[in-house]
Design a protein around this motif. Structure first.
Motif, PDB file in Angstrom:
ATOM      1  N   GLY A  39      22.039   4.530   2.046  1.00 60.11           N
ATOM      2  CA  GLY A  39      22.751   5.171   0.881  1.00 60.11           C
ATOM      3  C   GLY A  39      21.297   5.796   0.246  1.00 60.11           C
ATOM      4  N   ASN A  40      21.450   6.420  -1.081  1.00 64.92           N
ATOM      5  CA  ASN A  40      20.344   7.102  -1.794  1.00 64.92           C
ATOM      6  C   ASN A  40      20.169   6.593  -3.237  1.00 64.92           C
ATOM      7  OD1 ASN A  40      19.428   8.784   0.515  1.00 64.92           O
ATOM      8  ND2 ASN A  40      21.208   9.878   0.214  1.00 64.92           N
ATOM      9  N   THR A  41      21.234   6.227  -3.723  1.00 65.42           N
ATOM     10  CA  THR A  41      21.482   5.903  -5.032  1.00 65.42           C
ATOM     11  C   THR A  41      21.714   4.256  -5.392  1.00 65.42           C
ATOM     12  OG1 THR A  41      23.738   6.350  -5.520  1.00 65.42           O
ATOM     13  CG2 THR A  41      22.333   8.087  -5.417  1.00 65.42           C
ATOM     14  N   ILE A  42      21.779   4.080  -6.628  1.00 57.28           N
ATOM     15  CA  ILE A  42      21.945   2.659  -7.146  1.00 57.28           C
ATOM     16  C   ILE A  42      23.521   2.281  -7.038  1.00 57.28           C
ATOM     17  CG2 ILE A  42      22.076   3.156  -9.623  1.00 57.28           C
ATOM     18  CD1 ILE A  42      20.957  -0.101  -8.042  1.00 57.28           C
ATOM     19  N   ASP A  43      24.322   3.426  -7.042  1.00 57.02           N
ATOM     20  CA  ASP A  43      25.665   3.361  -6.765  1.00 57.02           C
ATOM     21  C   ASP A  43      26.136   3.104  -5.652  1.00 57.02           C
ATOM     22  OD1 ASP A  43      26.134   3.678  -9.769  1.00 57.02           O
ATOM     23  OD2 ASP A  43      26.364   5.994  -9.343  1.00 57.02           O
ATOM     24  N   MET A  66      27.957  -0.781  -1.654  1.00 59.44           N
ATOM     25  CA  MET A  66      27.841  -1.790  -0.382  1.00 59.44           C
ATOM     26  C   MET A  66      27.760  -3.182  -0.698  1.00 59.44           C
ATOM     27  SD  MET A  66      24.862  -1.295   2.291  1.00 59.44           S
ATOM     28  CE  MET A  66      24.954  -2.113   4.047  1.00 59.44           C
ATOM     29  N   VAL A  67      27.069  -3.718  -1.784  1.00 53.98           N
ATOM     30  CA  VAL A  67      27.147  -5.110  -2.338  1.00 53.98           C
ATOM     31  C   VAL A  67      28.491  -5.586  -2.542  1.00 53.98           C
ATOM     32  CG1 VAL A  67      26.190  -6.539  -4.183  1.00 53.98           C
ATOM     33  CG2 VAL A  67      24.879  -5.046  -3.140  1.00 53.98           C
ATOM     34  N   ASP A  68      29.314  -4.624  -3.160  1.00 54.22           N
ATOM     35  CA  ASP A  68      30.766  -5.087  -3.729  1.00 54.22           C
ATOM     36  C   ASP A  68      31.515  -5.251  -2.396  1.00 54.22           C
ATOM     37  OD1 ASP A  68      29.914  -5.379  -6.234  1.00 54.22           O
ATOM     38  OD2 ASP A  68      31.001  -3.286  -6.634  1.00 54.22           O
ATOM     39  N   ASP A  69      31.393  -4.391  -1.460  1.00 50.99           N
ATOM     40  CA  ASP A  69      32.222  -4.412  -0.120  1.00 50.99           C
ATOM     41  C   ASP A  69      31.814  -5.654   0.785  1.00 50.99           C
ATOM     42  OD1 ASP A  69      33.464  -1.913  -0.834  1.00 50.99           O
ATOM     43  OD2 ASP A  69      32.067  -0.902   0.535  1.00 50.99           O
ATOM     44  N   LYS A  80       0.565  -1.239   0.114  1.00 51.75           N
ATOM     45  CA  LYS A  80      -0.093  -0.088  -0.131  1.00 51.75           C
ATOM     46  C   LYS A  80       1.053   1.213   0.083  1.00 51.75           C
ATOM     47  CE  LYS A  80      -4.456   1.413   0.088  1.00 51.75           C
ATOM     48  NZ  LYS A  80      -5.293   1.172   1.507  1.00 51.75           N
ATOM     49  N   CYS A  81       2.280   0.851   0.031  1.00 51.47           N
ATOM     50  CA  CYS A  81       3.104   2.229   0.103  1.00 51.47           C
ATOM     51  C   CYS A  81       3.310   2.914  -0.897  1.00 51.47           C
ATOM     52  CB  CYS A  81       4.279   1.801   1.001  1.00 51.47           C
ATOM     53  SG  CYS A  81       5.840   3.040   0.753  1.00 51.47           S
ATOM     54  N   PRO A  82       3.085   4.242  -1.272  1.00 46.82           N
ATOM     55  CA  PRO A  82       3.435   4.653  -2.699  1.00 46.82           C
ATOM     56  C   PRO A  82       4.958   4.862  -2.849  1.00 46.82           C
ATOM     57  CG  PRO A  82       1.732   6.225  -1.389  1.00 46.82           C
ATOM     58  CD  PRO A  82       2.070   5.192  -0.524  1.00 46.82           C
ATOM     59  N   VAL A  83       5.789   5.176  -1.819  1.00 48.70           N
ATOM     60  CA  VAL A  83       7.256   5.177  -1.943  1.00 48.70           C
ATOM     61  C   VAL A  83       7.790   3.680  -2.676  1.00 48.70           C
ATOM     62  CG1 VAL A  83       9.219   5.712  -1.139  1.00 48.70           C
ATOM     63  CG2 VAL A  83       7.528   6.792  -0.403  1.00 48.70           C
ATOM     64  N   CYS A  84       6.961   2.595  -2.048  1.00 43.22           N
ATOM     65  CA  CYS A  84       7.529   1.184  -2.501  1.00 43.22           C
ATOM     66  C   CYS A  84       7.047   1.149  -4.087  1.00 43.22           C
ATOM     67  CB  CYS A  84       6.886   0.266  -1.792  1.00 43.22           C
ATOM     68  SG  CYS A  84       7.244   0.088   0.004  1.00 43.22           S
ATOM     69  N   LYS A  85       6.150   1.440  -4.458  1.00 44.33           N
ATOM     70  CA  LYS A  85       5.758   1.741  -5.698  1.00 44.33           C
ATOM     71  C   LYS A  85       6.715   2.425  -6.556  1.00 44.33           C
ATOM     72  CE  LYS A  85       2.004   3.301  -9.076  1.00 44.33           C
ATOM     73  NZ  LYS A  85       1.668   1.821  -9.513  1.00 44.33           N
ATOM     74  N   THR A  86       7.116   3.490  -6.104  1.00 44.30           N
ATOM     75  CA  THR A  86       8.103   4.175  -6.931  1.00 44.30           C
ATOM     76  C   THR A  86       9.474   3.583  -6.960  1.00 44.30           C
ATOM     77  OG1 THR A  86       7.284   6.232  -6.178  1.00 44.30           O
ATOM     78  CG2 THR A  86       9.370   6.127  -6.936  1.00 44.30           C
ATOM     79  N   PHE A  87       9.785   2.869  -5.732  1.00 44.39           N
ATOM     80  CA  PHE A  87      10.932   2.279  -5.722  1.00 44.39           C
ATOM     81  C   PHE A  87      11.166   0.747  -6.745  1.00 44.39           C
ATOM     82  CE2 PHE A  87      12.992  -1.914  -4.080  1.00 44.39           C
ATOM     83  CZ  PHE A  87      14.284  -1.383  -3.724  1.00 44.39           C
ATOM     84  N   GLU A  88       9.954   0.237  -6.855  1.00 43.04           N
ATOM     85  CA  GLU A  88       9.581  -0.994  -7.661  1.00 43.04           C
ATOM     86  C   GLU A  88       9.711  -0.347  -9.007  1.00 43.04           C
ATOM     87  OE1 GLU A  88       8.463  -4.756  -9.021  1.00 43.04           O
ATOM     88  OE2 GLU A  88       9.122  -4.079  -6.939  1.00 43.04           O
TER      89      GLU A  88
END
Length: 230
Positions: free
Chosen positions: A213-217, A222-225, A71-79
């Protein structure tokens, strides 16, 4: 005169002593605060990934978890805007597995849709779950006023599932949902979210560490680390 000067020297020495002591206390305080912050930043939380819907190869060295609310609008944007990059840069490349767990906090629709989606996963499997998962976000109304209204009703969820499943499969899911067979798994997600200190959605964790963080980078780094720490 000489005695007065000597007294002033004693007072000056005492004053200097207390100032130095105060500075030392402040410095020690900052050290403890810095260490506390460092510990919090590197805190690793134990997450049980069993019986959770996922995307990606099981051999992937890193696990990403999203806590979300349908139901979360931000989750929709994330998706729609953030997740495609996660898919292409981290999941499809074999760098990470991606898990979705429920943190249903907006209203009864949040809980109902989450439990129904859990029933889809339990009865029809991982692939159908992700199709249904994507459909729910696609069908989330754009008008924010809907947050206080019942949108994801039983009928709506059943009709949505019919778009990707046959009648027999839909009946199987509906029966399971009404029997509350997904209740335990939903509770497990909610309890874990509470333990991890989740307060909003979407919230991401990488190998048990909260993503700040805020970006995909930021996420790729973080994943690489995290992969290097294996």
């Amino acid at each position: 005169m000489a005695n007065k000067k000597k007294g002033n020297q004693k007072q000056s020495s005492a004053f200097t002593f207390w100032i130095i002591g105060l500075i030392a206390v402040i410095i020690i305080g900052f050290i403890f605060l810095a260490n506390g912050k460092k510990d919090g930043d590197t805190a690793v939380n134990e997450i049980d990934y069993k019986s959770q819907p996922y995307l990606g190869e099981k051999s992937a060295p890193v696990q990403i978890v999203e806590f979300g609310d349908y139901k979360c609008p931000v989750c929709k944007t994330f998706e729609e805007q953030f997740f495609p990059s996660i898919q292409s840069e981290l999941i499809d490349t074999g760098k990470a597995q991606f898990y979705f767990m429920n943190y249903s906090f907006i209203n009864v629709d949040s809980t109902r849709s989450a439990k129904f989606a859990e029933s889809v996963y339990q009865e029809l499997g991982n692939e159908t779950f992700w199709e249904f998962h994507e459909l729910l976000f696609d069908k989330q109304p754009a008008d924010l006023k809907y947050e206080k209204q019942d949108v994801f009703t039983d009928k709506f969820l059943e009709e949505t599932l019919k778009e990707i499943a046959n009648d027999k499969e839909v009946k199987k899911v509906v029966t399971s949902f009404k029997a509350k067979k997904s209740e335990d798994q939903w509770n497990k997600d909610m309890e874990l979210a509470d333990e991890l200190g989740v307060t909003g959605t979407p919230s991401l964790f990488v190998n048990g560490k909260k993503f700040e963080g805020n970006t995909i980078d930021d996420l790729v780094k973080m994943v690489d680390d995290a992969a290097k720490e294996k």
